[in-house]
Structure formats: C-alpha cells, structure tokens
Design an enzyme around this catalytic site. Structure first.
Site, PDB file in Angstrom:
ATOM      1  N   ASP A  91       0.817  -1.209   0.000  1.00 15.88           N
ATOM      2  CA  ASP A  91       0.000   0.000   0.000  1.00 15.88           C
ATOM      3  C   ASP A  91       0.848   1.256   0.000  1.00 15.88           C
ATOM      4  OD1 ASP A  91      -2.132   1.818   0.375  1.00 15.88           O
ATOM      5  OD2 ASP A  91      -1.912   1.673   2.546  1.00 15.88           O
ATOM      6  N   ASP A 278      -2.417   5.701  -5.362  1.00 16.56           N
ATOM      7  CA  ASP A 278      -2.600   4.806  -4.225  1.00 16.56           C
ATOM      8  C   ASP A 278      -2.886   3.388  -4.694  1.00 16.56           C
ATOM      9  OD1 ASP A 278      -3.092   3.638  -1.804  1.00 16.56           O
ATOM     10  OD2 ASP A 278      -4.740   4.945  -1.235  1.00 16.56           O
TER      11      ASP A 278
END
Length: 419
Positions: A91, A278
C-alpha cells in the site's frame, strides 16, 4: 581462453544491464472478490471519518484502510527465522507493516481467519513492546511493535520493526483476503514513528535505491496480478518514455494534477488539484460534484454510496477519460474504467469513478487507484540529493504478449504460499 571466446564474453557482459541484476521482483496475486459475500465497495463512505493516531503522539491524518476490501492485488512476505508467510497488501497510502499475532485477543475475530505471527517460532525475533493503535471509523486496530527479519522477493533478513495486531475490529478485517498490510508511503505517515520497511532495506544495503514500481495485471484471465519491483523498474514492462511528476507533499504519494477531461467535452479540475497515487485503492475517487458530472457525461446513473452503474454493452462506445499529469495526458478507455460485476458483457457494470469528499486539511483530493494504474507502470522514486521525490508513469506493455515470460521470471524469485 581464445581471443574469440574472450571477445564474445566481453560483448555479452557489455549488453547486460547492471541495474536489472539489482531489481527485486515480488509476484502479485489477483483475487476475484465475491460480490455476493460482501459488497466490494463497502466502507468507502467512511474514508472522510478515518483518522490515524498513535499512542506515542503525532498529528492525525487520514488512513483509508476500509478501502482494502476492494483491493484485488496481494503478495507474499515472510517474517521471522524460518520465515512465516503472510499475504499482504502493498500500500502506497500508508507506511507501517503489520500482521495478526498469535497473541491476539480471543474475541478478535479476524485473527482466527488469517495467518498469525508466532514470535516463539522465530529465532531472530526481538521484542519491542511499544503499543501502537490505528483508529478507524469502525473501531481501533491495536497491538504491539516487534522486530524481526523480513523476507520479500529476493531479499532475505531485512531487519524491520512491524506491528503484531492484537485486536482487529469489525468484519472488514475478518473477511479480508489479506493477512496484513505493508506500507510503502513516506516515514511521516508511519504510526509510532517507526522506520518503514523500504527505508530499512535501503539503510541496511539490501536495496541500492529507494525506488519501487508496480506493474498491475487487470487482465481477467487467471490470478496473475503482475509484479512489484523493488529497487527500480523493469523497462520490459512499459513503453518509454517515463513521465515523472514531482511529489508535492512527501507523506502520501501526492502530486499536482493539471486537469481531467471526458472525451472532447467536459473538463474538471480546471484550476489544478491534488491527487494521490494509491495502490491500496481500487477505484478513482474525487469530489462528489465533479465525479457526478463525470459519470453523467459518460452516461452512468447513480446507485449507492457514490457508486455509478452503466450497461455493460455500452463499454466499447464510451468516451475516454484523460488525466493531465506532468504535462502529459494519461488516457483511460471504457475497457479500463468499466468493472464487470459478472463475467458477462450483458447486464449492469460498475463505473470506476466514485464520489468521495475528503475534508480539509487532507482534502479535497482525487485518489488515483488501480483503475487508473492498471494500464500504466508506476515508478515511485523517493529521490536523492539531486532529485526530489517523484512518480513516473508510462503505458504498460501488453499483458497478453509477455504473460508466459513473466510467470517464468516470477518463479525464480519467490514461491507463493498456496491458496
């Protein structure tokens, strides 16, 4: 050695790219989520409410972890000696590594459905004991910090500080397809002020450069999810050139976006806006008014929680949606931003654009998730004394032509845990 053989050897060595040998490849697995089990878009409306706090202090900031129920790309890491394997989300929107612990609370439901780290089974484990906590809209994930060796791709024995989760709230974590999260954001995002895994690997000389890249496979065939490359990027994955966009705030991978365009008509973000790249987010999100106008221009109609649907049969005729970053237009076709709920070209499909209002000081923001990143290779470069942090983007090579080659390469670097 004969002169001819010596000449051939020199030519061979001269053609080798020295950087390629230093790249660490981590295979990504693509998991198809069951829409009937859990709405994969659940939790998005909580993003504006989620804040992260640490027991050791620090300024609160937004950490949209409930979004991970819609993430489809995972990889395997090992912790301890011998390595205990975990499936994690890589992430770029957070900076901590955490996994469930064998010491978790009896009523922490998520612990019973996932792999758990056992410190007693690791000869290299070092206790830390500092408490950490991450506050979510649905409850608080908490635990203790520990230290041990990290195995990832071709890297072994990277000594890192990570979180042993003792309490994981809600069904969000219990039903997740992943065990934990490995954050690839900047140190300023790290709960407890711990050193992020990427920084630890660079400091210990296991990575030459604080650079990594994602090659996501959105092809519906199989579970091959692409590749995370640590230490640089693989030129075989993309069509040059790479366009680099400076990071404006080194916390998330946040950049300036000049504008967004739908076909040859509607323009959004006209005065420029902020965007985050992201990998932990599946969709593209933006301010509700602009996303509403975008989906209307495409021909979608609203459903729930900022979601929009469209007839799947219209996909080939939908207009491109283009994002202006670093002076270059990055285009998405209907095939890129339409998400099939069923493996069929009939019925309703989801549009990959969702309304999400993030309040100040973090927002307003656009979040460019996997729907945007899928057609491109993204290179995340922390920079050095000469170059500041930046994100590079280039059109990905066709998945169909290099699928077999990538599978062969991946097998040489890391063996995934079955299941």
């Amino acid at each position: 050695m004969s002169p001819l053989l010596l000449l051939l050897l020199c030519l061979l060595l001269g053609n080798l790219e020295p950087e390629e040998a230093k790249l660490i490849r981590v295979p990504l697995q693509r998991i198809h989520l069951g829409h009937r089990i859990l709405n994969p878009l659940n939790g998005w409306e909580q993003l504006a409410e989620l804040s992260r706090t640490s027991t050791s202090g620090g300024n609160p900031s937004f950490v949209p972890l409930s979004k991970f129920m819609n993430t489809q790309y995972f990889g395997t890491i090992g912790l301890g000696t011998p390595p205990q394997n975990f499936t994690v989300v890589f992430d770029t929107g957070s900076s901590n590594l955490w996994v469930p612990s064998t010491r978790c609370h009896f009523f922490s439901l998520a612990c019973w459905f996932h792999h758990r780290f056992n410190p007693k089974a690791s000869s290299s484990f070092r206790p830390n004991g500092t408490k950490f906590a991450i506050q979510y809209g649905t409850g608080r994930l908490s635990g203790i910090l520990s230290q041990d060796n990290l195995t990832i791709g071709g890297i072994h024995d990277a000594f890192v500080t990570f979180g042993e989760a003792l309490w994981e709230p809600s069904l969000i974590f219990a039903l997740a397809h992943f065990d934990g999260i490995l954050g690839l954001g900047f140190p300023t995002l790290a709960v407890g002020g711990v050193q992020p895994p990427l920084d630890a690997m660079v400091e210990q000389g296991l990575l030459e450069k604080p650079v990594f890249s994602f090659y996501l496979n959105r092809d519906s065939e199989g579970s091959d999810g692409g590749e995370l490359v640590l230490g640089g990027s693989d030129p075989a994955h993309y069509v040059p050139p790479l366009t680099f966009i400076p990071v404006t705030i080194p916390a998330y991978w946040q950049v300036h976006m000049e504008s967004v365009k739908v076909g040859t008509g509607l323009s959004l973000c006209a005065q420029g806006c902020s965007a985050i790249l992201d990998t932990g987010t599946s969709l593209i999100t933006g301010p509700s008014e602009e996303i509403r106008a975008l989906n209307k221009a495409i021909g979608g109609y609203p459903f729930l929680n900022g979601q929009y649907f469209i007839q799947c049969s219209k996909t080939p005729t939908l207009p491109p949606v283009s994002f202006h970053l670093g002076g270059v237009w990055f285009n998405l076709t209907g095939q890129d931003y339409v998400i099939k709920i069923l493996q069929s070209d009939v019925g309703l499909c989801l549009l990959g654009f969702q309304a999400l209002d993030i309040p100040k000081p973090a927002g307003p923001l656009w979040i460019l998730g996997d729907v945007f990143l899928g057609p491109y290779v993204a290179v995340f470069d922390r920079g050095d004394k000469n170059v500041g942090p930046r994100v590079g983007l280039a059109r990905a090579q066709s998945r169909s032509t290099d699928r077999a080659e990538r599978r062969t390469t991946q097998a040489q670097f890391f063996k995934r845990r079955p299941g």
